[in-house]
Design an enzyme around this catalytic site. Structure first.
Site, PDB file in Angstrom:
ATOM      1  N   ASP A 189      -1.329   1.403  -3.917  1.00  0.00           N
ATOM      2  CA  ASP A 189      -2.249   0.390  -4.450  1.00  0.00           C
ATOM      3  C   ASP A 189      -3.616   0.968  -4.771  1.00  0.00           C
ATOM      4  O   ASP A 189      -4.549   0.231  -5.079  1.00  0.00           O
ATOM      5  CB  ASP A 189      -2.366  -0.805  -3.502  1.00  0.00           C
ATOM      6  CG  ASP A 189      -3.088  -0.481  -2.203  1.00  0.00           C
ATOM      7  OD1 ASP A 189      -3.101   0.707  -1.804  1.00  0.00           O
ATOM      8  OD2 ASP A 189      -3.639  -1.405  -1.577  1.00  0.00           O
ATOM      9  N   SER A 235       0.819  -1.211   0.000  1.00  0.00           N
ATOM     10  CA  SER A 235       0.000   0.000   0.000  1.00  0.00           C
ATOM     11  C   SER A 235       0.857   1.266   0.000  1.00  0.00           C
ATOM     12  O   SER A 235       1.569   1.538  -0.951  1.00  0.00           O
ATOM     13  CB  SER A 235      -0.950  -0.042   1.203  1.00  0.00           C
ATOM     14  OG  SER A 235      -1.902   0.977   1.151  1.00  0.00           O
ATOM     15  N   ASP A 269      -6.095   2.380  -3.171  1.00  0.00           N
ATOM     16  CA  ASP A 269      -7.333   2.183  -2.419  1.00  0.00           C
ATOM     17  C   ASP A 269      -7.661   3.377  -1.535  1.00  0.00           C
ATOM     18  O   ASP A 269      -8.658   3.370  -0.818  1.00  0.00           O
ATOM     19  CB  ASP A 269      -7.282   0.892  -1.585  1.00  0.00           C
ATOM     20  CG  ASP A 269      -6.254   0.925  -0.470  1.00  0.00           C
ATOM     21  OD1 ASP A 269      -5.421   1.853  -0.445  1.00  0.00           O
ATOM     22  OD2 ASP A 269      -6.280   0.008   0.380  1.00  0.00           O
ATOM     23  N   ASP A 317      -2.687   6.352  -3.473  1.00  0.00           N
ATOM     24  CA  ASP A 317      -1.494   5.756  -2.879  1.00  0.00           C
ATOM     25  C   ASP A 317      -1.019   4.598  -3.749  1.00  0.00           C
ATOM     26  O   ASP A 317      -1.534   4.389  -4.852  1.00  0.00           O
ATOM     27  CB  ASP A 317      -1.748   5.333  -1.433  1.00  0.00           C
ATOM     28  CG  ASP A 317      -2.693   4.147  -1.323  1.00  0.00           C
ATOM     29  OD1 ASP A 317      -3.463   3.927  -2.267  1.00  0.00           O
ATOM     30  OD2 ASP A 317      -2.668   3.449  -0.290  1.00  0.00           O
TER      31      ASP A 317
END
EC number: 5.4.2.10
Length: 451
Positions: A248, A107, A250, A246
């Site tokens: 990833d 992440s 999400d 960010d």
């Protein structure tokens, strides 16, 4: 049954250290495969298939190969999506009727870290019980399936296109983004080939930044956790809005044309206001223990019940499902709209915000008129793994002193990170100086007690 490796967002750590090693991840793929195969045998008997997506970290190639080998040894077929946002894997798993989805990502963490998280067939994060079952299989011998039962692997060539179309489908057909100049910061992460296309195909003039991943620069000075780059780009290009994702994709942060940054708490309020305007009523919304007190007060003023979940989007999701509500968020930018997606999605959330602005004809600042966030000071204090901060009398004394001083006009929240050896110290007060002073006093006590 307890969990040894799974945290609040899957398994995460520094690459090369257990559990983020190729041998462990191979065994993890095997263990997860055996759990999935057992579920399939008990249902239709069909061979299970999993989708694997990843972000742009250099270690993703190694971990992808290890996972693929583990699943194959367990007799599970694999589809490889390549670089794909976490919510994209969740969507594709559900849309393609697969047994599970797996994301290789840490992440918002730096490239030296990586992680593995799983989605169930319906695009939701695995329940604790299933994660515990996978961990139990890690202790069993790895017995490779016979040659005629080995899992097969193939690329999902149209993964990006499928997900782009899904994202666009969440934006109202009556509107488009023509006439808007948007800066889209992809954090050199998983959305670098996807997010700019979504907004461009809806009509926006897109200025992409953070779209040159090299395996080592994910989240490095760009993205939702480093929004200064977005602020500079918005001002330099005289853009209408900036959207930062960010690594990833999400979570998101939004910047307006003046350079003002809007976090997840504020965006939740905007989305609730928009939903009230379109649906007439919103029964409730979910935030976290970290949600700014001003947003809670503002929502209650609108007749919207507000519930605080534990920190972590999975806990926000649990509260939403329990109550049958739609909207929830974390200040970090994880936004959930369960009538649009089963998980937090930075691109879809940005489109929801843009739709709200289109419908209202107002700016973000105007929609937040009258909502002034209480100053918050958040300090992340790194500790030795396993440090007993809860048993420290000096830390307790510092917390008690702050709570006594802020009684009735502020909050103190201390919590351990679920993904790294860090204690998060947050103090909220009506005056920024008070928040900073008390947060630093507590952080100093933590450093002295845990060093």
């Amino acid at each position: 049954m307890g969990r040894r490796y799974f945290g609040t967002d899957g398994i995460r750590g520094t690459v090369g250290d257990t559990p983020i090693t190729p041998d462990f991840v191979l065994r993890l793929g095997y263990a997860a495969g055996k759990v999935l195969a057992g579920a399939a045998d008990g249902a239709t008997g069909a061979r299970p298939t999993v989708l694997i997506g990843k972000d742009t970290r250099v270690s993703g190639y190694m971990l992808e190969a290890a996972l693929e080998a583990g699943f194959s040894a367990a007799g599970v077929d694999v589809m490889l999506a390549g670089p794909m946002p976490t919510p994209g894997v969740a969507y594709l798993t559900r849309a393609l009727r697969l047994s599970a989805g797996v994301v290789i990502s840490a992440s918002h963490n730096p490239y030296q870290d990586n992680g593995i998280k799983f989605f169930s067939a319906d695009g939701n994060k695995l329940p604790d019980e299933t994660e515990a079952e996978i961990e139990a299989w890690l202790d069993k011998p790895l017995e490779c399936a016979s040659s005629d039962r080995l899992g097969k692997a193939r690329r999902l060539d149209d993964a990006a296109g499928r997900y782009i179309e899904f994202c666009k489908s969440t934006f109202p057909a009556a509107y488009d983004l023509r006439g808007l100049k948007l800066v889209i910061d992809c954090a050199h992460g998983a959305a670098y080939q996807i997010a700019p296309h979504v907004f461009h195909e809806l009509g926006a003039d897109v200025i992409p930044i953070g779209v040159a991943p090299n395996g080592f620069n994910i989240n490095d000075g760009v993205g939702a956790t480093a929004p200064d780059a977005l602020v500079r780009a918005v001002r330099a290009n005289h853009a209408d809005l900036g959207i930062a994702l960010d690594g990833d994709a999400d979570r998101l942060q939004v910047v307006d044309s003046s350079g003002r940054l809007f976090n997840g708490d504020e965006l939740l309020y905007v989305l609730v206001k928009d939903r009230i305007a379109t649906a007439g009523k919103v029964e409730g919304a979910v935030g976290t223990l970290m949600t700014n007190l001003a947003v809670e007060v503002a929502l209650q003023r609108e007749g919207v019940e507000f519930v605080r979940a534990a920190v972590g989007d999975r806990y926000v999701l649990e509260q939403l499902r329990e109550r049958g509500w739609q909207l929830g968020a974390e200040g970090s930018g994880h936004i959930l709209s369960l009538d649009r997606h089963s998980t937090g999605d930075g691109i879809v959330s940005a489109l929801l915000v843009l739709a709200a602005l289109k419908r209202s004809g107002r700016t973000l600042a105007q929609m937040l008129d009258g909502v002034t966030l209480f100053p918050q000071k958040l300090i992340n204090v790194r500790m030795k793994p396993g440090a007993d901060w809860k048993g420290s009398a000096s830390i307790r004394a510092a917390i008690d002193a702050a709570e006594s001083a802020l009684a009735g006009h502020g909050r103190v929240l201390i919590r351990a990170s679920g993904t790294e050896p860090v204690l998060r110290v947050m103090v909220e007060a009506q005056q920024a100086a008070d928040a900073t002073r008390h947060a630093e006093a507590i952080a100093d006590a933590v450093r002295e007690a845990t060093s």
